[in-house]
Design a protein around this motif. Structure first.
Motif, PDB file in Angstrom:
ATOM      1  N   GLU A 196       0.766  -1.107  -0.020  1.00  0.00           N
ATOM      2  CA  GLU A 196       0.077  -0.125   0.096  1.00  0.00           C
ATOM      3  C   GLU A 196       0.865   1.247  -0.037  1.00  0.00           C
ATOM      4  OE1 GLU A 196      -3.149  -0.001  -0.025  1.00  0.00           O
ATOM      5  OE2 GLU A 196      -3.845  -1.922  -0.063  1.00  0.00           O
ATOM      6  N   ASN A 197       1.847   1.277   0.867  1.00  0.00           N
ATOM      7  CA  ASN A 197       2.762   2.339   0.896  1.00  0.00           C
ATOM      8  C   ASN A 197       4.275   1.882   1.247  1.00  0.00           C
ATOM      9  OD1 ASN A 197       4.270   4.766   2.001  1.00  0.00           O
ATOM     10  ND2 ASN A 197       2.551   5.277   3.461  1.00  0.00           N
ATOM     11  N   SER A 198       4.857   1.874  -0.055  1.00  0.00           N
ATOM     12  CA  SER A 198       6.275   1.234   0.050  1.00  0.00           C
ATOM     13  C   SER A 198       7.204   1.763   1.219  1.00  0.00           C
ATOM     14  CB  SER A 198       6.900   1.549  -1.269  1.00  0.00           C
ATOM     15  OG  SER A 198       7.184   2.440  -1.915  1.00  0.00           O
ATOM     16  N   THR A 199       7.019   3.155   1.323  1.00  0.00           N
ATOM     17  CA  THR A 199       8.032   3.435   2.412  1.00  0.00           C
ATOM     18  C   THR A 199       7.544   3.668   3.891  1.00  0.00           C
ATOM     19  OG1 THR A 199       7.537   5.944   1.814  1.00  0.00           O
ATOM     20  CG2 THR A 199       9.163   4.933   0.484  1.00  0.00           C
ATOM     21  N   HIS A 200       6.330   3.195   3.942  1.00  0.00           N
ATOM     22  CA  HIS A 200       5.665   3.462   5.404  1.00  0.00           C
ATOM     23  C   HIS A 200       5.614   4.934   5.975  1.00  0.00           C
ATOM     24  CE1 HIS A 200       5.835  -1.004   5.125  1.00  0.00           C
ATOM     25  NE2 HIS A 200       7.003  -0.951   5.042  1.00  0.00           N
ATOM     26  N   ASN A 201       5.590   5.830   5.009  1.00  0.00           N
ATOM     27  CA  ASN A 201       5.440   7.363   4.947  1.00  0.00           C
ATOM     28  C   ASN A 201       4.017   7.622   5.703  1.00  0.00           C
ATOM     29  OD1 ASN A 201       5.582   9.905   4.996  1.00  0.00           O
ATOM     30  ND2 ASN A 201       6.888  10.207   3.353  1.00  0.00           N
ATOM     31  N   PRO A 202       3.841   8.047   6.686  1.00  0.00           N
ATOM     32  CA  PRO A 202       2.703   8.567   7.323  1.00  0.00           C
ATOM     33  C   PRO A 202       2.017   9.751   6.649  1.00  0.00           C
ATOM     34  CG  PRO A 202       3.974   9.060   9.061  1.00  0.00           C
ATOM     35  CD  PRO A 202       5.017   8.179   7.975  1.00  0.00           C
ATOM     36  N   ARG A 203       2.775  10.402   6.034  1.00  0.00           N
ATOM     37  CA  ARG A 203       2.333  11.635   5.410  1.00  0.00           C
ATOM     38  C   ARG A 203       1.861  11.398   3.787  1.00  0.00           C
ATOM     39  NH1 ARG A 203       3.764  17.282   7.441  1.00  0.00           N
ATOM     40  NH2 ARG A 203       4.676  16.920   9.579  1.00  0.00           N
ATOM     41  N   LEU A 204       1.912  10.160   3.337  1.00  0.00           N
ATOM     42  CA  LEU A 204       1.800   9.966   1.960  1.00  0.00           C
ATOM     43  C   LEU A 204       0.327  10.001   1.633  1.00  0.00           C
ATOM     44  CD1 LEU A 204       3.129   9.181  -0.883  1.00  0.00           C
ATOM     45  CD2 LEU A 204       2.764   6.637  -0.246  1.00  0.00           C
ATOM     46  N   LEU A 205      -0.255  10.723   0.558  1.00  0.00           N
ATOM     47  CA  LEU A 205      -1.474  10.511  -0.097  1.00  0.00           C
ATOM     48  C   LEU A 205      -1.467   9.801  -1.452  1.00  0.00           C
ATOM     49  CD1 LEU A 205      -2.459  14.368   0.492  1.00  0.00           C
ATOM     50  CD2 LEU A 205      -3.374  12.292   1.830  1.00  0.00           C
ATOM     51  N   GLU A 206      -2.398   9.136  -1.558  1.00  0.00           N
ATOM     52  CA  GLU A 206      -2.649   8.362  -2.888  1.00  0.00           C
ATOM     53  C   GLU A 206      -2.961   9.568  -4.293  1.00  0.00           C
ATOM     54  OE1 GLU A 206      -5.244   5.153  -5.098  1.00  0.00           O
ATOM     55  OE2 GLU A 206      -5.719   5.744  -2.976  1.00  0.00           O
ATOM     56  N   LYS A 207      -3.613  10.262  -3.726  1.00  0.00           N
ATOM     57  CA  LYS A 207      -4.057  11.310  -4.724  1.00  0.00           C
ATOM     58  C   LYS A 207      -3.533  12.791  -4.100  1.00  0.00           C
ATOM     59  CE  LYS A 207      -7.973   9.310  -6.166  1.00  0.00           C
ATOM     60  NZ  LYS A 207      -9.675   9.097  -6.505  1.00  0.00           N
ATOM     61  N   ALA A 208      -3.129  13.572  -5.293  1.00  0.00           N
ATOM     62  CA  ALA A 208      -2.556  14.807  -4.797  1.00  0.00           C
ATOM     63  C   ALA A 208      -3.120  16.057  -4.209  1.00  0.00           C
ATOM     64  CB  ALA A 208      -1.741  15.160  -5.958  1.00  0.00           C
ATOM     65  N   LEU A 209      -2.840  16.865  -3.661  1.00  0.00           N
ATOM     66  CA  LEU A 209      -3.315  17.823  -3.142  1.00  0.00           C
ATOM     67  C   LEU A 209      -3.615  19.022  -3.958  1.00  0.00           C
ATOM     68  CD1 LEU A 209      -1.427  18.316   0.269  1.00  0.00           C
ATOM     69  CD2 LEU A 209      -3.556  17.741   0.218  1.00  0.00           C
ATOM     70  N   PRO A 210      -4.194  19.744  -3.762  1.00  0.00           N
ATOM     71  CA  PRO A 210      -4.423  21.052  -4.956  1.00  0.00           C
ATOM     72  C   PRO A 210      -3.092  21.534  -5.547  1.00  0.00           C
ATOM     73  CG  PRO A 210      -6.153  21.012  -3.312  1.00  0.00           C
ATOM     74  CD  PRO A 210      -5.168  20.210  -2.595  1.00  0.00           C
ATOM     75  N   ASN A 211      -2.176  21.609  -4.757  1.00  0.00           N
ATOM     76  CA  ASN A 211      -0.806  22.157  -5.175  1.00  0.00           C
ATOM     77  C   ASN A 211       0.005  21.051  -5.685  1.00  0.00           C
ATOM     78  OD1 ASN A 211      -0.019  20.433  -2.994  1.00  0.00           O
ATOM     79  ND2 ASN A 211       0.909  22.084  -1.935  1.00  0.00           N
ATOM     80  N   GLY A 212      -0.307  19.864  -6.066  1.00  0.00           N
ATOM     81  CA  GLY A 212       0.512  18.857  -6.839  1.00  0.00           C
ATOM     82  C   GLY A 212       1.050  17.937  -6.103  1.00  0.00           C
ATOM     83  N   SER A 213       1.120  18.231  -4.548  1.00  0.00           N
ATOM     84  CA  SER A 213       2.030  17.239  -3.605  1.00  0.00           C
ATOM     85  C   SER A 213       1.305  16.075  -3.246  1.00  0.00           C
ATOM     86  CB  SER A 213       2.451  18.176  -2.423  1.00  0.00           C
ATOM     87  OG  SER A 213       3.225  17.593  -1.482  1.00  0.00           O
ATOM     88  N   HIS A 214       1.833  15.039  -3.018  1.00  0.00           N
ATOM     89  CA  HIS A 214       1.410  13.827  -2.425  1.00  0.00           C
ATOM     90  C   HIS A 214       1.821  13.866  -0.982  1.00  0.00           C
ATOM     91  CE1 HIS A 214      -0.429  11.537  -6.009  1.00  0.00           C
ATOM     92  NE2 HIS A 214       0.412  12.566  -6.561  1.00  0.00           N
ATOM     93  N   ILE A 215       2.406  14.758  -0.281  1.00  0.00           N
ATOM     94  CA  ILE A 215       2.998  14.839   0.978  1.00  0.00           C
ATOM     95  C   ILE A 215       2.296  15.588   1.923  1.00  0.00           C
ATOM     96  CG2 ILE A 215       4.860  15.131   2.558  1.00  0.00           C
ATOM     97  CD1 ILE A 215       5.170  12.553   0.808  1.00  0.00           C
ATOM     98  N   VAL A 216       1.393  15.386   2.965  1.00  0.00           N
ATOM     99  CA  VAL A 216       0.499  16.348   3.503  1.00  0.00           C
ATOM    100  C   VAL A 216       1.198  17.316   4.478  1.00  0.00           C
ATOM    101  CG1 VAL A 216      -1.339  14.741   3.742  1.00  0.00           C
ATOM    102  CG2 VAL A 216       0.076  14.924   5.391  1.00  0.00           C
ATOM    103  N   PRO A 217       0.946  18.589   4.276  1.00  0.00           N
ATOM    104  CA  PRO A 217       1.657  19.573   4.967  1.00  0.00           C
ATOM    105  C   PRO A 217       1.394  19.418   6.756  1.00  0.00           C
ATOM    106  CG  PRO A 217      -0.057  20.508   4.091  1.00  0.00           C
ATOM    107  CD  PRO A 217      -0.166  19.121   3.775  1.00  0.00           C
ATOM    108  N   ASP A 218       2.132  20.263   7.603  1.00  0.00           N
ATOM    109  CA  ASP A 218       1.710  20.365   8.783  1.00  0.00           C
ATOM    110  C   ASP A 218       0.491  21.057   8.872  1.00  0.00           C
ATOM    111  OD1 ASP A 218       4.271  19.290   9.659  1.00  0.00           O
ATOM    112  OD2 ASP A 218       5.241  21.645   9.952  1.00  0.00           O
ATOM    113  N   GLY A 219      -0.329  20.512   9.869  1.00  0.00           N
ATOM    114  CA  GLY A 219      -1.595  21.195  10.118  1.00  0.00           C
ATOM    115  C   GLY A 219      -2.939  20.456   9.193  1.00  0.00           C
ATOM    116  N   PHE A 220      -2.420  19.558   8.515  1.00  0.00           N
ATOM    117  CA  PHE A 220      -3.233  18.728   7.653  1.00  0.00           C
ATOM    118  C   PHE A 220      -4.395  18.019   8.380  1.00  0.00           C
ATOM    119  CE2 PHE A 220      -4.842  14.876   5.479  1.00  0.00           C
ATOM    120  CZ  PHE A 220      -5.104  15.511   4.337  1.00  0.00           C
ATOM    121  N   ILE A 221      -5.615  18.242   7.979  1.00  0.00           N
ATOM    122  CA  ILE A 221      -6.531  17.747   8.752  1.00  0.00           C
ATOM    123  C   ILE A 221      -7.541  16.784   7.663  1.00  0.00           C
ATOM    124  CG2 ILE A 221      -9.071  17.765   9.955  1.00  0.00           C
ATOM    125  CD1 ILE A 221      -6.406  18.728  11.589  1.00  0.00           C
ATOM    126  N   ALA A 222      -7.589  15.500   7.902  1.00  0.00           N
ATOM    127  CA  ALA A 222      -8.308  14.597   6.899  1.00  0.00           C
ATOM    128  C   ALA A 222      -9.453  14.983   6.277  1.00  0.00           C
ATOM    129  CB  ALA A 222      -8.229  13.239   7.497  1.00  0.00           C
TER     130      ALA A 222
END
Length: 454
Positions: A113-139
């Motif tokens: 599911e997540n090859s690096t076991h990175n807790p910030r990884l998103l399957e689909k990109a944020l509006p800015n194109g990043s797949h890594i959630v920033p500080d303060g992110f609320i699901a």
């Protein structure tokens, strides 16, 4: 949780690739020693600022005069590579009562599911194109109408939680702990709590199964992706076998009479340097982009199973050479099929003048951010590249012209320096895949270079 299946798409016989430099993009980005159960107490962990990967705090131990010893206390001592999230999750599963076989089965599914076991990884990109959630992110922030009016669209975290009710429960669990939803501590705690409530996945039930059956039970009863083909089952079983072998070094298909205590010892931290790799360690991770295992898979914006783009064989030198670098740094097999899928979905396969043209120069930074390794663009000069190599870094470099590059443009990895030569891993040329070059030959044809290190 991801719904992916790997399958060949089309055959192309080329072995070159191009590179293109787009406009700059931005990415959002106590215990007394060790014991057999509580190996990774929170007081011995620090948060890695960019992507929340937790790593061992050498300074904490040194201040206590303990150094970085690993005390087995009669258990089985296990070395874990630089992806220390693995050690933390394993420890918590062991603490919950899961056997070695069960831990490996769960970890193998999590890796799929997540090859690096990175807790910030998103399957689909944020509006800015990043797949890594920033500080303060609320699901809840990424929501559409669901039965509670809120639905998170796409996998999140170490288990790639997707369905709205599960993400809602994860967010509330994190809130109750006073942790952000992207905290490894919160996600691991939720994983351990949640999985035990699923049919046949309590420690007492799962621990009775062999590796194959345990892996499939986690796949079908917990992860439950859309595609559960034999190929998917085999991939997860192979991942589980890797973790089992890492833990015990034995045949996972032969029952372990008694599950020993696990003492998981870190094998690296968040520092820089390194570079003390043997030639044997290096060469086992030098991949060819035309390898039959992945050469015909797609490299493009819809991933390795898509249709937009080209094949890894034709233009996947960027992700293939980076796969060699990150595999060496983490001392684990991270294949070009994985890096090409991540880079392609992340918009790193460039498109210019109506055709696909290889990889953007931002690919190294993008993949480095994904895998939690450091990257820094450096100038094209013998002095700057040599300085990087001397400090234990590797260099991801693209150029045009004579070997190790190509006339159309080609990415390679400079792994080390020896006897006034630079040793290059080349994914595009079988006869030259591991060869020493004069530095002047490389810098005279190079166009862009990035240092990469742990």
């Amino acid at each position: 949780m991801n719904k992916k299946v790997v399958k060949p798409l089309f055959l192309l016989s080329f072995a070159f690739c191009l590179a293109f430099l787009p406009p700059l993009a931005t990415f959002a980005d106590d215990g007394e020693g060790y014991n057999a159960i509580n190996v990774w107490s929170e007081s011995k962990l620090k948060r890695y600022a960019e992507d929340n990967i937790l790593y061992y705090d050498d300074q904490f131990e040194e201040e206590r005069g303990e150094g970085d010893e690993c005390i087995s206390n009669g258990g089985v001592a296990i070395d874990i590579d630089a992806s220390d999230n693995i050690g933390y999750i394993m420890s918590k599963l062991k603490e919950a009562g899961y056997s070695v076989t069960s831990i490996a089965a769960i970890m193998g599914n999590l890796k799929a599911e997540n090859s690096t076991h990175n807790p910030r990884l998103l399957e689909k990109a944020l509006p800015n194109g990043s797949h890594i959630v920033p500080d303060g992110f609320i699901a809840y922030d990424l929501s559409k109408s669901g039965s509670d009016g809120k639905i998170y669209n796409g996998g999140l975290g170490i288990a790639q939680w997707t369905y709205w009710s599960r993400v809602k429960s994860l967010q509330e669990h994190a809130n109750n702990l006073g942790e952000p939803v992207y905290s490894l501590v919160a996600q691991t705690s939720f994983l351990v709590q949640e999985i035990q409530g699923y049919d046949g996945l309590s420690p007492s039930a799962l621990n009775t199964l062999n590796m194959r059956d345990a892996t499939n039970r986690v796949l079908f009863n917990y992860e439950n992706p859309e595609v559960k083909s034999e190929s998917v089952q085999n991939t997860r079983y192979n991942y589980a076998t890797e973790y089992y072998t890492r833990l015990l070094g034995e045949n996972p298909d032969e029952p372990t009479p008694e599950n020993p205590d696990l003492v998981i010892c870190p094998e690296g931290g968040g520092g820089t340097g390194g570079g003390n790799w043997s030639d044997e360690d290096i060469q086992k991770y030098i991949y060819l982009q035309g390898d039959s295992r992945w050469g015909n898979l797609n490299y493009g914006p819809d991933g390795i199973n898509g249709n937009n783009g080209t094949s890894i064989r034709e233009s996947g030198c960027g992700p293939s050479s980076f796969a060699t670098i990150v595999s060496i740094l983490k001392n684990q097999y991270i294949y070009p099929s994985e890096t090409a899928d991540i880079a392609g979905r992340g918009g790193q396969h460039c498109y210019k003048d109506g055709s696909w043209c290889g990889s953007n120069h931002s690919i190294t930074t993008y993949l480095g951010n994904y895998y939690g390794v450091n990257t820094q663009p450096i100038s094209i000069s013998i002095q700057s590249i040599q300085a990087a190599l001397d400090s234990g870094q590797m260099v991801h470099i693209v150029g045009t012209g004579s070997l190790p590059f190509s006339q159309g443009g080609h990415y390679v990895a400079i792994i080390k320096s020896a006897n006034d030569k630079w040793w290059v891993a080349n994914s595009g040329y079988t006869a030259h895949k591991w060869e020493a070059y004069d530095p002047i030959t490389i810098v005279s044809n190079a166009r862009y270079a990035v240092a990469v290190w742990n």
